[in-house]
Enzyme design. Sequence first.
Site, PDB file in Angstrom:
ATOM      1  N   SER A 224       0.843  -1.191   0.000  1.00  0.00           N
ATOM      2  CA  SER A 224       0.000   0.000   0.000  1.00  0.00           C
ATOM      3  C   SER A 224       0.885   1.251   0.000  1.00  0.00           C
ATOM      4  CB  SER A 224      -0.977  -0.045   1.176  1.00  0.00           C
ATOM      5  OG  SER A 224      -2.018   0.897   0.999  1.00  0.00           O
ATOM      6  N   GLU A 345      -9.313  -5.916  -4.302  1.00  0.00           N
ATOM      7  CA  GLU A 345      -8.728  -4.802  -3.543  1.00  0.00           C
ATOM      8  C   GLU A 345      -9.785  -3.837  -2.997  1.00  0.00           C
ATOM      9  OE1 GLU A 345      -5.633  -4.012  -2.680  1.00  0.00           O
ATOM     10  OE2 GLU A 345      -4.273  -5.059  -4.046  1.00  0.00           O
ATOM     11  N   HIS A 449      -7.955  -5.548  -0.007  1.00  0.00           N
ATOM     12  CA  HIS A 449      -6.701  -4.845   0.263  1.00  0.00           C
ATOM     13  C   HIS A 449      -6.091  -5.331   1.573  1.00  0.00           C
ATOM     14  CE1 HIS A 449      -3.931  -1.547  -0.393  1.00  0.00           C
ATOM     15  NE2 HIS A 449      -4.146  -1.073   0.809  1.00  0.00           N
TER      16      HIS A 449
END
Length: 530
Positions: A224, A345, A449
């Site tokens: 990320s 995600e 995610h």
Amino acid sequence: MSMHRVLTTLGCALTAVVATAWSAALPSQPVRPAATTVRTTEPAATTVRTHDGPVRGATHDGYRTFEGIPYAAPPVGRLRWTPPRRPAPWSGVRDATRPASACPQPAGEVPGGSTDEDCLHLNVTTPDGAGPARPRPVIVWLHGGGFTTGAGSSYDAHRLATRGDVVVVTVNYRLGALGFLAHRGLPGSGTFGLADQQAALRWVRAEIGAFGGDAHNVTLAGESAGGYSVCAQLASPAAAGLFDRAIIQSGPCTGRSDRPFAPSSVPLSTARAAGADLATKVGCGSTREVMACLRRVHVSRLLAHQGIDQQPSYATPLLPGDPAAAIAAGRFPRVPVLLGNNHDEGNGWAAGIVQAGHPVTPDTWPGVVASFFPAPGQTKAIVREYPVHRTDGGPVFGAVIGDANFACPTARTEDLLASQVPVWRYEFADEHAPPLTPGTPPFPPGAPHASELPYLFDLGGRPRHLTAAQHRLANTMIDYWARFARTADPNGPSSPHWPRQTVLSLAPDHIVPTRTTRARHHCAFWNALG
């Protein structure tokens, strides 16, 4: 408040929440490792001498840990918003058996948050047998959290270190306004957090040999915001020569600031405008010495008034250009790259927005799309490409977020890199990955995610429950990651072959190369949409 404002603000807030959706075993109050006299009974295996002084770590079953080691001086007082400086040496043995404070951030991953600016520390996990005579490859891990939250010590790396036979370094770096404030006339504007990461890499080059790491074989990795940080370091001339490989997880180098879910960078002019706004909010905007005033403001007040969304700045000495443009132009070191994204995600954000009272139905869908893609003509095109029916609004919304912000930008990043360096790309696709957040989501989250992280780390020091098949997947992922760190090629005799020019789908008992990822047929649409 308009639907646009509500959803955009909520989306930005959830960026940090989704990326740091566990409670870590970190101290909520500052912890100062004390210097003590060297004891003659101290086992040699737990005491390592650095150039700044000796540190005493802890032994475990098959590995050692050294936590809370300073790699830079505390950025406090007049050093707030200055580039990192060397730490002061110590004469006694420094206790390195527990983590130091996280960098200042709101409550979330760190219980109670943190206001301690003395936070530029790192943690080393080294497998038994590693030593100066038998150095191991090194993986330096940069945490995610939207550049506003997170801590290196949230990532217990012992499985990666022991199975992978690698030394793992996890890093704290300045976050939020303290890490990315920009102001006219302030050297280092907008890049203090990136400068911290480079200082940690310089520490690794100089010191990791004493811990059993190979200073000439360093892989920079992150997820990320940490993954995008790797992109930024690839594009930063000041980072050239500080690492030899790169791993980018869910942080594509082609992230854009007009898409609020994936990390990105912004022009220095944009960051300066945000810095001026912060100065006004905390009462320093009209003073003669704005920076002197800002350095006197208490951390809690800065945290209360900083923007939800934080990004590094480009058009700066440390980051001359947008990483996407730098990579497209070939202005980056020729190091091998392993990168990828997760199959679903966007589902975590979509679920959070739905649970916050904003259902996605055929009637509300155009308004939801317009909140995140307000450019003329985009809403109708996206609604046509991703139609919502009576019961699938949440997953469709998640697919839009995932495709626009992660899957297609990752594919674009691969294209840009692969013409110049060896690249291996994956898609994490365990639809039953253990959840990172409590409660029951409004629809099955799939592989959202950050869901790949428990396969590499014990988050917050607490292992997630994995089935036998998921354990096998975790071991296979660690094998791939560690072999890449060792040889610049993830392939080996114990794992399915991972060809370049394909995407390796990572799912329990189904690890296969593919050219047909879920988002693939939508990427031409997003490329054309601009």
